[in-house]
Design an enzyme around this catalytic site. Structure first.
Site, PDB file in Angstrom:
ATOM      1  CE1 TYR A 150      -3.319  -2.839   0.792  1.00  0.00           C
ATOM      2  CE2 TYR A 150      -4.560  -0.799   0.678  1.00  0.00           C
ATOM      3  CZ  TYR A 150      -4.523  -2.166   0.643  1.00  0.00           C
ATOM      4  OH  TYR A 150      -5.671  -2.878   0.465  1.00  0.00           O
ATOM      5  CE  LYS A 217       1.887 -17.197   2.487  1.00  0.00           C
ATOM      6  NZ  LYS A 217       1.403 -18.503   2.839  1.00  0.00           N
ATOM      7  CG  ASP A 271      -1.251 -19.733   4.467  1.00  0.00           C
ATOM      8  OD1 ASP A 271      -0.523 -19.019   5.175  1.00  0.00           O
ATOM      9  OD2 ASP A 271      -0.844 -20.783   3.951  1.00  0.00           O
ATOM     10  CG  ASP A 295      -7.416  -4.495   2.255  1.00  0.00           C
ATOM     11  OD1 ASP A 295      -8.515  -4.158   2.728  1.00  0.00           O
ATOM     12  OD2 ASP A 295      -7.112  -4.308   1.069  1.00  0.00           O
TER      13      ASP A 295
END
Ligand code: NAP
Length: 404
Positions: A150, A217, A271, A295
Site C-alpha cells: 500500500y 507470511k 493463510d 485488509d
C-alpha cells in the site's frame, strides 16, 4: 463556545466537554448514513451527560464529488481542520480502480500518519451471520496502515522505470523477472512494525485482553513479513517484557496456563490464520499484522459477524485519529435513504470511546443491540431475518435513538 481537542506536553490528548469534530460525509451513500448517524451521536451524548457535554460537528469536504465540484480531492480547509482538531469522522470515499488518483483514504492516512487501522470485530446478537457461532468472535485487528504494498511504489509494465528496475533486480538477485511485468515494491520497516505492535500490546494491556497474535507470511517473504514477526517479538520482549510471555514460554514454563496479568504473544502464518478465525476464534483476541494481510482479514472477520454494514473502523496515529465507516460508497443506493448506517454509527461509538466518553458509546451500542433484537433493521439485515420490519436508513437511526 466550542473548543478543539489539544495535545498536552506529554503527548496525550486533552478533550474538552464541547469538542469540535470535523465530519467528512463522503461520496455515494455517505450523506445518507451521516444524516442517520448524527441524531444517534447527539442523542447518546445528551442522554449520557445531560447537556454537560456536546459535540460541535464541523462539516468538511473530501473525495470524488468534491473533486468534481471544486477540482480538489482533499481541500486545504479540510486538512487544516483535521490538523487543528485532531479527531475526525468520515463516510466512504470513491476510488477508481486501476486509473486516476490513488485512494483519498490512503492519502488521508498518510497525511496524518495514521499508522494503525483498528477494527474491532464482535457479534451483535440477532445480526445474521454466515457462521454457526458468530458470538465466538471477539477480536480487534491492528492493521499497519502506511507500508507494505500500500506504500504506492509501483510501475506499470512497459515503462522505462519498470525496465530499469527489472534489470537491477536481475543483477542484484540473479533471478529472472518477465520483461512484461509491472513492478510493485513492498517496504516493511522495523519502525513501522514496532510502533504498530506497541499500540496493539498497549491496547491489550488497557483492555485486559489475554493475547496479541502477529499475523504474517514470513515463511515466504522472509525479510518483509518475517521482519514484521521478528520486530513484533522484539518489541514485546524489550518494551513489555514484564507483562508479556511468548506462546513457547506459555507451554514450556507455564504448562499452557498463562499467569494472571500476562499477555501471550503468538504468531500465525496468514493463510493458517484465515482457518483459525473460522475454526478456533475463541483462541484469539488482539491481532496485529502488515497492511495487505489486514485488509483481507478485517473484511473476512467483518463478514463472520454480519458484514461490512455493521463493521466499525478507525485510523489512529500519534495525536490524530479518523474514525470511518468501513464499507464503500455503494453507488447504486446513493440518495435512496436505504443503506445500513450501522458501520458509521459504530465507528462513532469507537470515537466516543477514544474521547473517553464511554457512557455515550455504550448507549449507542445498546441502542443498536435492542433495535436489532426487535428486528427493526435496514434491507441488508431484513432480507436475512425472519419476521423483520425493514426500515429506511434514517428510520434505523431513529430506532437506535428510541432504544437507548
Ligand atoms: P461497497 O461500496 O462497500 O458496496 C458493495 C456492496 O456491499 C453494496 O452494493 C451492498 O451490497 C453492500 N454494502 C456496502 N455498504 C453497505 C451498508 N452500509 N449497508 C448494507 N449493505 C452495504 O463496495 P464497492 O462497490 O466495491 O465500492 C464502491 C466504491 O467505494 C469504490 O470506489 C471503492 O473504492 C470505495 N470504497 C471506499 C471505502 C472507504 O472509503 N473506506 C472502502 C471500500 C470501498 P448489496 O448490493 O448486496 O445490497
Amino acid at each position: 463556545m466550542a473548543t478543539g481537542i489539544t495535545m498536552s506536553a506529554n503527548g496525550t490528548l486533552i478533550i474538552p466537554d464541547d469538542p469540535i469534530i470535523p465530519i467528512i460525509a463522503g461520496d455515494g451513500v455517505g450523506p445518507d448514513i451521516w444524516n442517520a448517524s448524527k441524531p444517534v451521536f447527539d442523542t447518546a451524548v445528551e442522554k449520557a451527560y445531560g447537556g454537560k457535554r456536546k459535540i460541535e460537528w464541523l462539516p468538511v469536504r473530501a473525495g470524488e464529488d468534491c473533486w468534481k465540484e471544486i477540482g480538489e480531492f482533499v481541500p486545504q480547509a479540510t486538512m487544516d481542520a483535521i490538523t487543528k482538531y485532531r479527531v475526525a469522522l468520515k463516510g466512504p470515499l470513491s476510488t477508481p480502480v486501476g486509473k486516476g488518483f490513488r485512494s483519498v483514504n490512503v492519502l488521508l492516512r498518510r497525511l496524518f500518519d495514521l499508522y494503525a487501522c483498528i477494527r474491532p470485530c464482535n457479534h451483535i446478537p440477532g445480526v445474521p451471520s454466515p457462521v454457526k457461532d458468530p458470538d465466538a468472535v471477539d477480536m480487534v485487528i491492528f492493521r499497519e496502515n502506511t507500508e507494505d504494498l500500500y506504500a504506492g511504489i509501483e510501475w506499470d509494465a512497459g515503462t522505462p522505470e519498470a525496465a530499469q528496475l527489472i534489470e537491477l533486480i536481475e543483477k542484484l538477485s540473479g533471478k529472472e523477472v518477465r520483461k512484461d511485468s509491472s513492478i510493485g515494491i513492498k517496504p516493511i520497516s522495523e519502525t513501522g512494525s514496532k510502533r504498530l505492535v506497541r499500540m496493539a500490546i498497549q491496547y491489550a494491556i488497557d483492555h485486559k485482553l489475554p493475547s496479541v497474535t502477529l499475523v504474517h507470511k514470513g515463511n515466504i517473504m522472509k525479510f518483509t513479513e518475517g521482519g514484521f514477526r521478528r520486530w513484533g517479538y522484539e518489541c514485546a520482549a524489550q518494551e513489555f517484557g514484564d507483562v508479556t510471555i511468548t506462546e513457547e514460554e506459555l507451554w514450556k514454563t507455564y504448562n499452557g496456563e498463562a499467569p494472571a496479568g500476562k499477555i501471550v504473544i503468538k504468531d500465525r502464518i496468514t493463510d493458517a490464520m484465515f482457518q483459525q478465525i473460522l475454526l478456533r476464534p475463541r483462541e484469539y483476541s488482539v491481532l496485529a499484522m502488515p497492511n495487505l494481510n489486514g485488509d483481507y482479514m478485517s473484511d473476512a472477520l467483518a463478514a463472520q459477524v454480519g458484514g461490512l454494514g455493521m463493521a466499525p473502523g478507525s485510523n489512529v496515529g500519534d495525536g490524530y485519529a479518523i474514525f470511518e465507516a468501513t464499507h464503500g460508497t455503494a453507488p447504486k443506493y446513493t440518495g435512496l435513504d436505504k443503506i445500513n448506517p450501522g458501520s458509521m454509527i459504530l465507528s462513532g461509538a469507537l470515537m466516543l470511546d477514544f474521547l473517553g466518553w464511554k457512557e455515550a458509546a455504550d448507549l449507542i451500542r445498546s441502542g443498536i443491540a435492542k433495535a436489532v433484537a426487535k428486528k427493526t433493521v435496514t434491507y441488508d439485515l431484513a432480507r436475512q431475518m425472519e419476521g423483520a420490519t425493514e426500515v429506511k436508513c434514517s428510520a434505523f437511526g431513529k430506532a437506535i435513538c428510541d432504544n437507548m
